[in-house]
Scaffold this motif. Structure first.
Motif, PDB file in Angstrom:
ATOM      1  N   ARG A  29       0.765  -1.336  -0.031  1.00  0.00           N
ATOM      2  CA  ARG A  29      -0.150   0.047  -0.109  1.00  0.00           C
ATOM      3  C   ARG A  29       1.009   1.363  -0.061  1.00  0.00           C
ATOM      4  N   ARG A  30       2.153   1.063   0.367  1.00  0.00           N
ATOM      5  CA  ARG A  30       2.898   2.468   0.584  1.00  0.00           C
ATOM      6  C   ARG A  30       4.409   1.703   0.859  1.00  0.00           C
ATOM      7  N   SER A  86       6.260   2.832 -10.009  1.00  0.00           N
ATOM      8  CA  SER A  86       5.641   1.685  -9.303  1.00  0.00           C
ATOM      9  C   SER A  86       4.219   2.430  -8.851  1.00  0.00           C
ATOM     10  N   VAL A 116       3.153   3.314  -6.334  1.00  0.00           N
ATOM     11  CA  VAL A 116       2.965   3.375  -5.054  1.00  0.00           C
ATOM     12  C   VAL A 116       3.389   4.565  -4.265  1.00  0.00           C
TER      13      VAL A 116
END
Ligand code: UD1
Ligand code: F6R
Length: 371
Positions: A55-56, A80, A82
């Motif tokens: 998620r991160r 990415s 992200v």
């Protein structure tokens, strides 16, 4: 052994074409009929899917290692998609910041033994995050303690101030971005161009080292100063911070790296005819903004030293500058590797001219194993 060099730091600055070659060795696939152009990071292969789905991504480190991560953040975000957050290890611990199983935490450390970074690793592990190491020292605590990672293979660094490890960290984290993004068709041309840039990198580093004499000349004009500011943005915000760190820790001169986008929110008040300011304005998507920063600094009669791409001086500072550093051009995301080298040389010469210890700056240790 220092060989023909006066100091380990000087030797390590000059080693960079070779140390980068070693960092990249066996990890770039140049591409042909049978293989697509790409990167191969043995230690990450099995974890790339998890990283892509996180998620991160958190980048965690201290000092120069933090700066290397900062230099690659834009590319990791671009390839990415992200979100990437930056954490100085001590602050991350002070806040006991939230971190979850769905996060990937990347720990960047030359020594692999820095106490703050190591404690941040223990903390992230206990919260279930995937922990990735980017380290120079095989067998170090961070290398052993992470779930997976990449050794930067820059070779042993002896000078307390980090130089060749910084450029190798950026090279590895660039490959990390390429590996995370490798399944996206839309960024394929971009990724291939970056791989070509990485293949060219050692040669371009050799080229920029030729600025040594010019940087010695510049150092002579700055040696009596009290302070030096560096303005950067985008990929080169990190260059401004890292250049300032080298000048302050080695030459014992106050120096500050400033995000150019923040100029009007305070730093502009410092500008006068005497305070030297280095503006990094090499070619990338932010360079027209840097052009206008240069104009505004000139309007306030700032004492400008402009770093720009070879041949760009007339466009970037049409009204002239007190000094111009023209560097070879490379892909935008690799430019921080090139741009830091003249600043490493500047810090080196300033230190020698001011008579301070190059390899052992006062009060500092190579490996900071206490908080
Ligand atoms: C590895 C070998 C290298 C060999 C190459 C051949 C080692 C140290 N490296 O390099 O000598 O030439 O295969 O294919 O034996 N790791 C962490 N945390 C870190 C850094 C690394 O967990 O901070 C792990 C990696 O996930 C990997 C291992 O350590 O499992 C080795 O990493 P790295 O040296 O980067 O791997 P290769 O480049 O494949
Ligand atoms: C500056 C310098 C330090 C280190 C920092 C982290 O030149 O060397 O700022 O970068 O102490 O060290 P590592 O990378 O070993 O975790």
């Amino acid at each position: 052994k220092k060989g023909n060099y006066d100091h380990f730091m000087q030797k390590e600055i000059y080693e960079q074409p070779e140390s980068l070659r070693t960092t990249l060795r066996g990890r770039l696939i140049p591409g042909d009929e049978s293989k697509v152009k790409g990167v191969l990071l043995g230690g990450l292969k099995a974890h790339l899917r998890t990283i892509r789905r996180s998620r991160r991504i958190l980048f965690i480190g201290c000092g120069t290692s933090f700066h290397a991560a900062l230099a690659t953040r834009p590319l990791v975000e671009e390839l990415s998609e992200v979100p990437v957050t930056m954490e100085i290890a001590s602050d991350f611990l002070d806040r006991r910041a939230p971190i979850y199983r769905e996060d990937t935490a990347v720990f960047v450390s030359q020594s692999g033994e820095t106490a703050d970074t190591l404690q941040a690793l223990e903390y992230a592990k206990s919260h279930g995050a995937l922990c990735v190491g980017i380290t120079n020292t095989v067998g170090s605590a961070i290398s052993r303690g992470t779930d997976c990672g990449v050794h930067i293979n820059a070779g042993c660094e002896i000078g307390v101030a980090s130089t060749k490890a910084y450029t190798s960290q950026i090279a590895v984290m660039t490959m990390l971005a390429l590996a995370i993004g490798e399944d996206a068709i839309s960024t394929r041309a971009r990724r291939e161009a970056i791989i070509d840039g990485l293949l060219d990198l050692p040669g371009v580093v050799k080229e920029v080292l030729k600025l040594d004499e010019k940087m010695k000349e510049l150092a002579a004009t700055l040696m009596e100063e009290q302070s030096l500011l560096l303005f950067g943005r985008g990929y080169n915000y990190a260059t401004a911070l890292e250049g300032a760190l080298k000048v302050k820790e080695l030459a014992l001169m106050h120096s500050e790296g400033i995000l150019a986008g923040e100029m009007k929110h305070g730093p502009l008040a410092l500008v006068d005819e005497t305070l030297p300011i280095i503006v990094i304005a090499t070619r990338d998507s932010t360079c027209s903004k840097q052009q206008s920063v240069i104009q505004q600094l000139q309007a306030r009669k700032g004492r400008l030293i402009v770093m720009c791409a070879k041949g760009d001086a007339a466009i970037m500072c049409p009204n002239g500058a007190s000094y111009v550093i023209e560097v070879p051009h490379i892909q935008d995301c690799l430019q921080p590797i090139i741009n830091i080298i003249p600043l490493q040389l500047l810090a080196y010469h300033l230190t020698v001219l001011r008579g301070f210890n190059v390899d052992q700056p006062r009060n500092l240790a190579k490996s900071v194993t206490t908080e």
